[in-house]
Write a protein that holds these residues in place. Sequence first.
Motif, PDB file in Angstrom:
ATOM      1  N   GLY A   1      -0.033  -0.360  -5.308  1.00 40.57           N
ATOM      2  CA  GLY A   1       0.211   0.977  -4.789  1.00 40.57           C
ATOM      3  C   GLY A   1       0.773   1.967  -5.781  1.00 40.57           C
ATOM      4  O   GLY A   1       1.132   3.080  -5.399  1.00 40.57           O
ATOM      5  N   VAL A   2       0.874   1.605  -7.061  1.00 42.13           N
ATOM      6  CA  VAL A   2       1.416   2.520  -8.058  1.00 42.13           C
ATOM      7  C   VAL A   2       0.353   3.558  -8.408  1.00 42.13           C
ATOM      8  O   VAL A   2      -0.761   3.205  -8.804  1.00 42.13           O
ATOM      9  CB  VAL A   2       1.874   1.767  -9.325  1.00 42.13           C
ATOM     10  N   ILE A   3       0.692   4.842  -8.263  1.00 42.02           N
ATOM     11  CA  ILE A   3      -0.261   5.903  -8.580  1.00 42.02           C
ATOM     12  C   ILE A   3       0.085   6.604  -9.896  1.00 42.02           C
ATOM     13  O   ILE A   3      -0.741   7.340 -10.436  1.00 42.02           O
ATOM     14  CB  ILE A   3      -0.361   6.943  -7.452  1.00 42.02           C
ATOM     15  N   TYR A   4       1.293   6.381 -10.391  1.00 44.56           N
ATOM     16  CA  TYR A   4       1.705   6.970 -11.671  1.00 44.56           C
ATOM     17  C   TYR A   4       2.665   6.006 -12.339  1.00 44.56           C
ATOM     18  O   TYR A   4       3.597   5.492 -11.702  1.00 44.56           O
ATOM     19  CB  TYR A   4       2.402   8.310 -11.451  1.00 44.56           C
ATOM     20  N   ALA A   5       2.444   5.765 -13.628  1.00 47.17           N
ATOM     21  CA  ALA A   5       3.325   4.859 -14.368  1.00 47.17           C
ATOM     22  C   ALA A   5       3.590   5.417 -15.753  1.00 47.17           C
ATOM     23  O   ALA A   5       2.674   5.906 -16.434  1.00 47.17           O
ATOM     24  CB  ALA A   5       2.694   3.476 -14.485  1.00 47.17           C
ATOM     25  N   GLU A   6       4.842   5.349 -16.160  1.00 51.43           N
ATOM     26  CA  GLU A   6       5.224   5.586 -17.542  1.00 51.43           C
ATOM     27  C   GLU A   6       5.610   4.238 -18.135  1.00 51.43           C
ATOM     28  O   GLU A   6       6.431   3.518 -17.560  1.00 51.43           O
ATOM     29  CB  GLU A   6       6.413   6.550 -17.624  1.00 51.43           C
ATOM     30  N   THR A   7       4.995   3.887 -19.255  1.00 51.30           N
ATOM     31  CA  THR A   7       5.343   2.626 -19.899  1.00 51.30           C
ATOM     32  C   THR A   7       5.961   2.895 -21.265  1.00 51.30           C
ATOM     33  O   THR A   7       5.629   3.877 -21.929  1.00 51.30           O
ATOM     34  CB  THR A   7       4.128   1.693 -20.061  1.00 51.30           C
ATOM     35  N   PHE A   8       6.855   2.005 -21.657  1.00 45.17           N
ATOM     36  CA  PHE A   8       7.511   2.101 -22.963  1.00 45.17           C
ATOM     37  C   PHE A   8       6.598   1.462 -24.012  1.00 45.17           C
ATOM     38  O   PHE A   8       6.242   0.278 -23.904  1.00 45.17           O
ATOM     39  CB  PHE A   8       8.854   1.378 -22.943  1.00 45.17           C
ATOM     40  N   VAL A   9       6.221   2.249 -24.998  1.00 48.64           N
ATOM     41  CA  VAL A   9       5.357   1.770 -26.073  1.00 48.64           C
ATOM     42  C   VAL A   9       6.052   2.025 -27.400  1.00 48.64           C
ATOM     43  O   VAL A   9       6.606   3.097 -27.622  1.00 48.64           O
ATOM     44  CB  VAL A   9       3.978   2.453 -26.035  1.00 48.64           C
TER      45      VAL A   9
ATOM     46  N   ASP B   1       0.806  -1.222   0.000  1.00 47.44           N
ATOM     47  CA  ASP B   1       0.000   0.000   0.000  1.00 47.44           C
ATOM     48  C   ASP B   1       0.839   1.273   0.000  1.00 47.44           C
ATOM     49  O   ASP B   1       0.272   2.371  -0.056  1.00 47.44           O
ATOM     50  CB  ASP B   1      -0.937   0.003   1.219  1.00 47.44           C
ATOM     51  N   PHE B   2       2.148   1.147   0.074  1.00 46.88           N
ATOM     52  CA  PHE B   2       3.007   2.338   0.043  1.00 46.88           C
ATOM     53  C   PHE B   2       2.886   2.962  -1.357  1.00 46.88           C
ATOM     54  O   PHE B   2       3.101   2.288  -2.366  1.00 46.88           O
ATOM     55  CB  PHE B   2       4.456   1.939   0.320  1.00 46.88           C
ATOM     56  N   PRO B   3       2.535   4.247  -1.475  1.00 50.01           N
ATOM     57  CA  PRO B   3       2.352   4.853  -2.806  1.00 50.01           C
ATOM     58  C   PRO B   3       3.655   4.840  -3.604  1.00 50.01           C
ATOM     59  O   PRO B   3       4.717   5.173  -3.083  1.00 50.01           O
ATOM     60  CB  PRO B   3       1.912   6.285  -2.480  1.00 50.01           C
ATOM     61  N   LYS B   4       3.537   4.470  -4.882  1.00 47.48           N
ATOM     62  CA  LYS B   4       4.732   4.257  -5.702  1.00 47.48           C
ATOM     63  C   LYS B   4       4.589   4.919  -7.065  1.00 47.48           C
ATOM     64  O   LYS B   4       3.492   5.145  -7.563  1.00 47.48           O
ATOM     65  CB  LYS B   4       4.971   2.756  -5.905  1.00 47.48           C
ATOM     66  N   ILE B   5       5.752   5.175  -7.668  1.00 46.72           N
ATOM     67  CA  ILE B   5       5.834   5.685  -9.037  1.00 46.72           C
ATOM     68  C   ILE B   5       6.758   4.760  -9.818  1.00 46.72           C
ATOM     69  O   ILE B   5       7.853   4.439  -9.350  1.00 46.72           O
ATOM     70  CB  ILE B   5       6.368   7.128  -9.057  1.00 46.72           C
ATOM     71  N   GLU B   6       6.307   4.329 -10.983  1.00 44.24           N
ATOM     72  CA  GLU B   6       7.136   3.441 -11.815  1.00 44.24           C
ATOM     73  C   GLU B   6       7.444   4.131 -13.140  1.00 44.24           C
ATOM     74  O   GLU B   6       6.551   4.617 -13.828  1.00 44.24           O
ATOM     75  CB  GLU B   6       6.437   2.102 -12.073  1.00 44.24           C
ATOM     76  N   LEU B   7       8.736   4.128 -13.506  1.00 46.27           N
ATOM     77  CA  LEU B   7       9.187   4.839 -14.705  1.00 46.27           C
ATOM     78  C   LEU B   7       9.798   3.936 -15.767  1.00 46.27           C
ATOM     79  O   LEU B   7      10.080   4.410 -16.871  1.00 46.27           O
ATOM     80  CB  LEU B   7      10.223   5.910 -14.315  1.00 46.27           C
ATOM     81  N   HIS B   8      10.038   2.684 -15.461  1.00 43.61           N
ATOM     82  CA  HIS B   8      10.684   1.786 -16.427  1.00 43.61           C
ATOM     83  C   HIS B   8       9.873   0.501 -16.508  1.00 43.61           C
ATOM     84  O   HIS B   8      10.086  -0.452 -15.746  1.00 43.61           O
ATOM     85  CB  HIS B   8      12.128   1.489 -16.008  1.00 43.61           C
ATOM     86  N   LEU B   9       8.936   0.481 -17.460  1.00 41.92           N
ATOM     87  CA  LEU B   9       8.032  -0.654 -17.607  1.00 41.92           C
ATOM     88  C   LEU B   9       7.673  -0.790 -19.083  1.00 41.92           C
ATOM     89  O   LEU B   9       7.123   0.131 -19.684  1.00 41.92           O
ATOM     90  CB  LEU B   9       6.766  -0.423 -16.783  1.00 41.92           C
ATOM     91  N   HIS B  10       8.002  -1.929 -19.669  1.00 40.25           N
ATOM     92  CA  HIS B  10       7.690  -2.167 -21.076  1.00 40.25           C
ATOM     93  C   HIS B  10       6.240  -2.625 -21.202  1.00 40.25           C
ATOM     94  O   HIS B  10       5.822  -3.563 -20.519  1.00 40.25           O
ATOM     95  CB  HIS B  10       8.637  -3.226 -21.649  1.00 40.25           C
TER      96      HIS B  10
ATOM     97  N   LEU C   1      18.938   7.125 -12.859  1.00 37.83           N
ATOM     98  CA  LEU C   1      18.954   5.732 -13.303  1.00 37.83           C
ATOM     99  C   LEU C   1      17.616   5.077 -12.991  1.00 37.83           C
ATOM    100  O   LEU C   1      17.137   5.133 -11.860  1.00 37.83           O
ATOM    101  CB  LEU C   1      20.065   4.946 -12.607  1.00 37.83           C
ATOM    102  N   GLU C   2      17.029   4.452 -14.017  1.00 41.25           N
ATOM    103  CA  GLU C   2      15.811   3.674 -13.846  1.00 41.25           C
ATOM    104  C   GLU C   2      16.249   2.237 -13.532  1.00 41.25           C
ATOM    105  O   GLU C   2      16.438   1.422 -14.440  1.00 41.25           O
ATOM    106  CB  GLU C   2      14.980   3.689 -15.132  1.00 41.25           C
TER     107      GLU C   2
ATOM    108  N   THR D   1      10.932   7.446  -3.992  1.00 38.29           N
ATOM    109  CA  THR D   1       9.695   7.930  -4.600  1.00 38.29           C
ATOM    110  C   THR D   1       9.808   9.399  -4.972  1.00 38.29           C
ATOM    111  O   THR D   1       9.315   9.829  -6.028  1.00 38.29           O
ATOM    112  CB  THR D   1       8.510   7.704  -3.646  1.00 38.29           C
ATOM    113  N   SER D   2      10.467  10.178  -4.128  1.00 38.35           N
ATOM    114  CA  SER D   2      10.687  11.591  -4.432  1.00 38.35           C
ATOM    115  C   SER D   2      11.533  11.748  -5.688  1.00 38.35           C
ATOM    116  O   SER D   2      11.243  12.579  -6.562  1.00 38.35           O
ATOM    117  CB  SER D   2      11.372  12.281  -3.249  1.00 38.35           C
ATOM    118  N   THR D   3      12.573  10.944  -5.811  1.00 37.33           N
ATOM    119  CA  THR D   3      13.406  10.975  -7.015  1.00 37.33           C
ATOM    120  C   THR D   3      12.593  10.621  -8.247  1.00 37.33           C
ATOM    121  O   THR D   3      12.695  11.269  -9.291  1.00 37.33           O
ATOM    122  CB  THR D   3      14.595  10.007  -6.872  1.00 37.33           C
ATOM    123  N   ALA D   4      11.756   9.594  -8.131  1.00 38.99           N
ATOM    124  CA  ALA D   4      10.929   9.184  -9.261  1.00 38.99           C
ATOM    125  C   ALA D   4       9.959  10.289  -9.663  1.00 38.99           C
ATOM    126  O   ALA D   4       9.738  10.527 -10.865  1.00 38.99           O
ATOM    127  CB  ALA D   4      10.168   7.906  -8.920  1.00 38.99           C
TER     128      ALA D   4
END
Length: 352
Positions: free
Chosen positions: A85-93, A5-14, A237-238, A304-307
Amino acid sequence: MTWQDFPKIELHLHHEGAAPPEFIRRLAQEKSVNLSGIFDDSGSYAFDDFPDFLRVYEAAASVLGSPDDYARLTAEILARLAGHGVIYAETFVSPDFCGGGDVSAWREYLHAMTEAAAQAEAAHGIVWRGVVTCVRHFGPYRSRAAARCAAETAGQGIVGFGMGGNETMGRQGDFAWAFDCAREAGLGLTTHAGEFCGADSVRQALDDLRVDRIGHGVRVVEDPALMDRLAASGVVLELCPGSNLALGLYPDMRAHPIDRLRRAGVRVTVNTDDPPFFHTTMTDEFAALELAFGWGEEDFADITSTALRAAFCDDVTRDTLKERLAAGHPALAARFSPDRMKTDVFNPDLLR
């Protein structure tokens, strides 16, 4: 504690790499496509090494042949991420998989993905943005078509441009035209480097492509001067620790350089890369890092702050995410307090 449940941001996801095997099998059955040879007896993706992983990845992606397929996949991906818990995601398309690099076809695929993402945001609260990627082993010429697709749809759910694929093919600078095109369109830039090639591939990415972020980049630990350069520059770095372990770069999490990089002042984020392939989730990544390095709430608040700062989204979205993070956990509330934010601008001393 549990990190789910910890809020997360993901930036490297295909995007295709986040497709659950059962989703791909179901789609293949609907289309009467034979995908024998890419699953093991348990139904998971089966591959031996990185080249074989690419083969299985592209075979799985081959059944995603329409905008509707990508809409369904987007809904599946975002629901699963929100569950961790991911609230924002950038995916590679990649337009190579979504219309073969044709701008008109790409627009149709992107429209389908953005509609599905809007529905996921309404249902689960997760915000999605896309980073268009060229595929390195498809060559520099095809990267130009991907860059044109990115430039033509910049701001329409697309916030960045990058490069994935086989890192051993060619040099980063071979793709400079595509990155210059994306830069002129105002997109954030990232590229895979320093994973299966050494630290010099990261140097090439910095010098020849002038990127804002590096996908993986773990091999910079082999070059202390380059590590210092990264720390001074603010390039992020991701990192994808579970992926690196699954593909054999490191024997276990304690051997992974993420903690060493962070203590050296390099800005790092935590991501899952291709989670169904590597049997991981963002929750699993956090738990493994806690076990290996004793990281706690303040450490993950730093990550998370860095992300958040490294995300390619616009400032309005970033401010909204900041508010949601602060409301989501006490450690994040302290991290995003007005006094802390005045002094905390990628300050490496806060990471030591």
